[in-house]
Design an enzyme around this catalytic site. Structure first.
Site, PDB file in Angstrom:
ATOM      1  N   GLU B  53       0.775  -1.250   0.021  1.00 10.41           N
ATOM      2  CA  GLU B  53      -0.118  -0.022   0.056  1.00 10.41           C
ATOM      3  C   GLU B  53       0.871   1.196   0.009  1.00 10.41           C
ATOM      4  OE1 GLU B  53      -0.435  -2.680   2.053  1.00 10.41           O
ATOM      5  OE2 GLU B  53      -2.498  -3.210   1.866  1.00 10.41           O
ATOM      6  N   PHE B 115     -10.739  -7.540  14.590  1.00 12.17           N
ATOM      7  CA  PHE B 115      -9.743  -7.946  13.599  1.00 12.17           C
ATOM      8  C   PHE B 115      -9.451  -7.055  12.247  1.00 12.17           C
ATOM      9  CE2 PHE B 115      -8.717 -10.003   9.296  1.00 12.17           C
ATOM     10  CZ  PHE B 115      -7.194 -10.412   9.869  1.00 12.17           C
ATOM     11  N   GLN B 116      -8.324  -6.589  12.247  1.00 10.77           N
ATOM     12  CA  GLN B 116      -7.679  -5.522  11.179  1.00 10.77           C
ATOM     13  C   GLN B 116      -8.639  -4.192  11.397  1.00 10.77           C
ATOM     14  OE1 GLN B 116      -7.938  -7.147   7.169  1.00 10.77           O
ATOM     15  NE2 GLN B 116      -5.829  -7.879   7.297  1.00 10.77           N
ATOM     16  N   LYS B 165     -17.021  -0.760   7.047  1.00 12.73           N
ATOM     17  CA  LYS B 165     -17.663  -1.874   6.202  1.00 12.73           C
ATOM     18  C   LYS B 165     -19.103  -1.894   5.970  1.00 12.73           C
ATOM     19  CE  LYS B 165     -17.716  -6.660   4.706  1.00 12.73           C
ATOM     20  NZ  LYS B 165     -16.679  -7.550   4.232  1.00 12.73           N
ATOM     21  N   MET B 483      24.376   8.848   0.973  1.00 13.32           N
ATOM     22  CA  MET B 483      24.366  10.168   1.809  1.00 13.32           C
ATOM     23  C   MET B 483      24.477  10.128   3.358  1.00 13.32           C
ATOM     24  SD  MET B 483      23.987  13.495   1.371  1.00 13.32           S
ATOM     25  CE  MET B 483      22.788  14.082  -0.085  1.00 13.32           C
TER      26      MET B 483
END
Lengths: 165, 575
Positions: B53, B115-116, B165, B483
């Site tokens: 993502e 969950f999640q 949802k 760097m």
């Protein structure tokens, strides 16, 4: 320097957390914060007491204004204004002397005893921060303070100008 | 008559399509499956499936930077959403318009550690312009319209929309109503500069003897490059760009004196330090520009134009602040200069330019490429510039290669240079380049990167295969975190703590494993021809792995806590 800021914002979920989050994210100081819906239920009004120099204050005002939920912000401390805070305090009042003294001090400060227990008086007092501090200090010289809660200050500008939509 | 009812998922897609969205970048998961089902059943909005993502956010970001449109991201709840956090922060720091649609557990489960479940609105609060919780599916279309409006107006930025949802499931339906002409009582970005401030600014400019224009990302975001060029040509003044502002005026324009700041040109930093008037346009006096703020340009009268009042006088006090859209304000300024019959002070200009040319000529910073020795990274950028005629889109990762690209690829146009300037996000380059390629399939799109950065989102080679995104990846491979190593050389006594990559893969083979072309360049002799070859391959991604000198440092470089023009111009030599 201490500043009092009045903020008018959308009364929406999360709006308060954006303000609080902003202050902590940018390391601005919050001395006190109060919030409640206004007479127009779609708006909330927050009063924040903060400490900072002019440069910090300028950033606070600009950053708060930048939040999408915020409609207006104004500093009350740079103009004539009325400032009040509510104190509720429980003190030990278990002897004749302490009961008399507490009552006397409360009357002098124009507070009110709002609840009485077997050994405890609960007192309500409004005023500016200095008055509340003086009251607490005077009480503590006479008796024991059991519990106290302060609302944080609310403020409004004097005169014709109003903070509205 | 019965009103047609839609599910929340259908409304999201309808709203996106009404807002003319072509692509969404995302990754499916439990809480957004209904939305994915709705996407499947239409063909107006195309979904690009990434492999992580974070890459979806950078891809949307690159797409937004190159096109000026809002980049759209879709992620599921919990880890899907938290993986977007770095990409959201990256877009926020560079003011990129982005809308992130994040799934959430059903409202009945919010707060239950389901969950999640992650409070993504809470997680992203400090790095977004605004966010929305959706608690009534009938609100979805207008929430999305508002999200786009907020993301793309004023100072642009990312907006997060949380979609539980139960707002998306087929069981729940509502009528679809959308107001595309958004107005919000609490959000009215100021567009026009205050006339009094414009008059003050014009007066200061007309009295200046040593004027410099310092312009930034605001010019690019406002598509104001033409106006900037006109303004600079009217003033006949030198102009310097920030890292974010490159391409705001052509890098080959005769008035352009290079980038300023930490790795800016000597003449740009000296010009700033000695200016009597600084016209700052769409910049924010970032610490990578100013160096020590206490010592910043003590003699300058500063005119600061920006759409965001918080950027003005935040780090450097502006003597003449002007809040407004930079293109609108520049036009106001041009009109005002015209009204007061402004003509540049030719005599002062001549002296000023002589001084600037002297700085340029005596303090020129270059590099030395010796035949038979390791390839210098700067040389690769120059070759890349030549082969692409300076016309490529260059998406950069973060590190030495980023600075070399900024210094050695003079960008002719805005939006050509795509880099994470504010956040400095390694892993940005490849997905950003992919977003650009999707928008401009016929243009050369380069991802300039290093062996460190490329490995932070290398999994997207798979996405490139799926969608045929033939970007040219040029890795300046110095087997080091360059760097970091440079700082360790200069500040930490040469102790290379964890800056050395001891287990690099064969990048060409990695690319080939994904069905792409890998080209290995080890020597100077083969550099130009193999790069030519890389750019001649049109329909395949080419991964060019160039072995470069690991000892090369980026110069000039600010001396820490010094003034803006105190710089190292090579090892041990100060400007």
């Amino acid at each position: 320097m201490r500043h009092i800021l009045a903020i008018l914002l959308e009364n929406e979920a999360g709006a308060l957390s954006r303000i609080v989050g902003l202050f902590s994210q940018r390391a601005f100081n919050i001395e006190s914060l109060t919030v409640a819906p206004t007479d127009d239920n779609s708006l909330s009004r927050i009063t924040i007491a903060t400490i900072g120099d002019d440069k910090v204050l300028e950033q606070i005002v600009k950053q708060v204004n930048k939040l999408v939920d915020v409609i207006k912000i104004s500093e009350l401390t740079d103009r004539k204004h009325v400032e009040r805070e509510l104190l509720l305090i429980k003190v030990l009042a278990n002897t004749d002397k302490s009961r008399t003294e507490v009552k006397r001090i409360t009357d002098i400060f124009r507070g009110a005893i709002v609840d009485i227990g077997k050994q405890i008086y609960t007192i309500e007092l409004t005023g500016d921060g200095d008055k509340l501090n003086a009251f607490i200090e005077t009480l503590s010289n006479e008796t024991e303070i059991i519990e106290s809660v302060r609302s944080g200050c609310v403020g409004i500008a004097r005169g014709e100008k109003a903070m509205r939509l | 008559m019965t009103t047609e009812l839609f599910t929340g998922a259908e409304m999201v897609v309808k709203a996106l399509s009404a807002l003319k969205v072509k692509y969404i970048f995302g990754y499916p998961g439990g809480s957004v499956l209904d939305l994915y089902d709705a996407i499947f059943q239409q063909d107006e909005v195309e979904h690009i499936l990434v492999r992580h993502e974070q890459a979806a956010t950078h891809m949307a970001d690159g797409y937004a930077r190159a096109t000026g449109e809002v980049g759209v991201v879709l992620a599921t709840s919990g880890p899907g959403a938290t993986n977007c956090v770095t990409g959201i922060a990256t877009a926020y720091m560079d003011s990129i318009p982005m809308v992130v649609l994040a799934g959430q557990v059903p409202t009945t489960l919010i707060g239950n550690d389901a969950f999640q479940e992650t409070d993504i609105v809470g997680c992203t609060r400090p790095i977004i312009k605004h966010s929305f919780n959706c608690r009534d599916l009938a609100d979805i279309p207008n929430i999305i319209a508002k999200a786009f409006y907020i993301a793309s107006t004023g100072r642009p930025g990312p907006v997060v929309v949380e979609l539980p949802k139960d707002m998306l499931v087929p069981q729940n339906k509502a009528p679809y109503k959308i107001e595309l002409d958004v107005s919000m009582r609490s959000y009215n970005p100021n567009v026009k500069g205050h006339p009094k401030q414009i008059r003050k600014a014009a007066k200061a400019i007309s009295e200046a003897k040593k004027l410099v224009v310092y312009s930034g990302g605001g010019i690019v975001l406002a598509d104001a490059s033409q106006l900037l060029t006109t303004l600079v040509e009217t003033l006949k003044s030198p102009v310097t760009n920030t890292l974010m502002g490159l391409g705001g005026i052509s890098g080959t324009h005769e008035n352009f004196i290079g980038m300023l700041g930490m790795h800016g040109s000597v003449e740009a930093n000296k010009t700033m330090a000695n200016a009597d008037v600084i016209l700052a346009l769409g910049v924010r006096f970032d610490d990578r520009v100013t160096n020590n703020v206490e010592k910043f340009c003590p003699n300058a009268n500063i005119i600061h134009v920006d759409i965001d009042p918080t950027s003005i006088s935040k780090t450097i006090n502006a003597h003449i602040p002007v809040v407004g859209l930079v293109d609108v304000v520049m036009q106001q300024l041009l009109d005002e200069l015209n009204d007061i019959n402004y003509t540049p002070d030719e005599e002062a200009l001549k002296e000023w330019w002589q001084q600037i040319h002297l700085w340029r000529d005596t303090q020129h910073v270059g590099y030395e490429q010796i035949e038979g020795e390791k390839i210098k990274p700067q040389r690769v950028i120059e070759a890349m510039y030549k082969i692409t005629n300076g016309e490529a889109y260059v998406a950069s990762d973060v590190g030495q290669h980023q600075m070399f690209a900024a210094q050695y690829y003079p960008f002719a146009k805005p939006r050509q240079w795509i880099n994470s300037g504010g956040a400095g996000t390694m892993g940005f380059g490849l997905p950003a380049a992919m977003g650009v390629k999707l928008a401009f399939p016929d243009k050369h799109v380069i991802c300039i990167t290093g062996d460190g950065s490329i490995q932070m989102n290398i999994q997207e080679l798979s996405t490139c295969m799926q969608y045929s995104l033939p970007v040219v990846i040029i890795t300046l491979n110095n087997r080091s975190l360059g760097m970091v190593r440079q700082w360790q050389d200069m500040v930490y006594g040469g102790r290379h703590s964890s800056s050395y990559m001891e287990s690099l893969p064969d990048f060409c083979k990695v690319a080939e494993a994904y069905g792409h072309v890998g080209i290995q360049i080890d020597t100077l002799e083969e550099l130009d021809s193999k790069l030519e070859e890389a750019f001649s391959i049109k329909n395949k991604l080419v991964f060019v792995d160039v072995l470069v000198d690991e000892k090369e440092h980026v110069y000039p470089m600010h001396i820490r806590q010094g003034s803006i023009d105190e710089m190292w111009i090579k090892k041990g030599v100060k400007a």
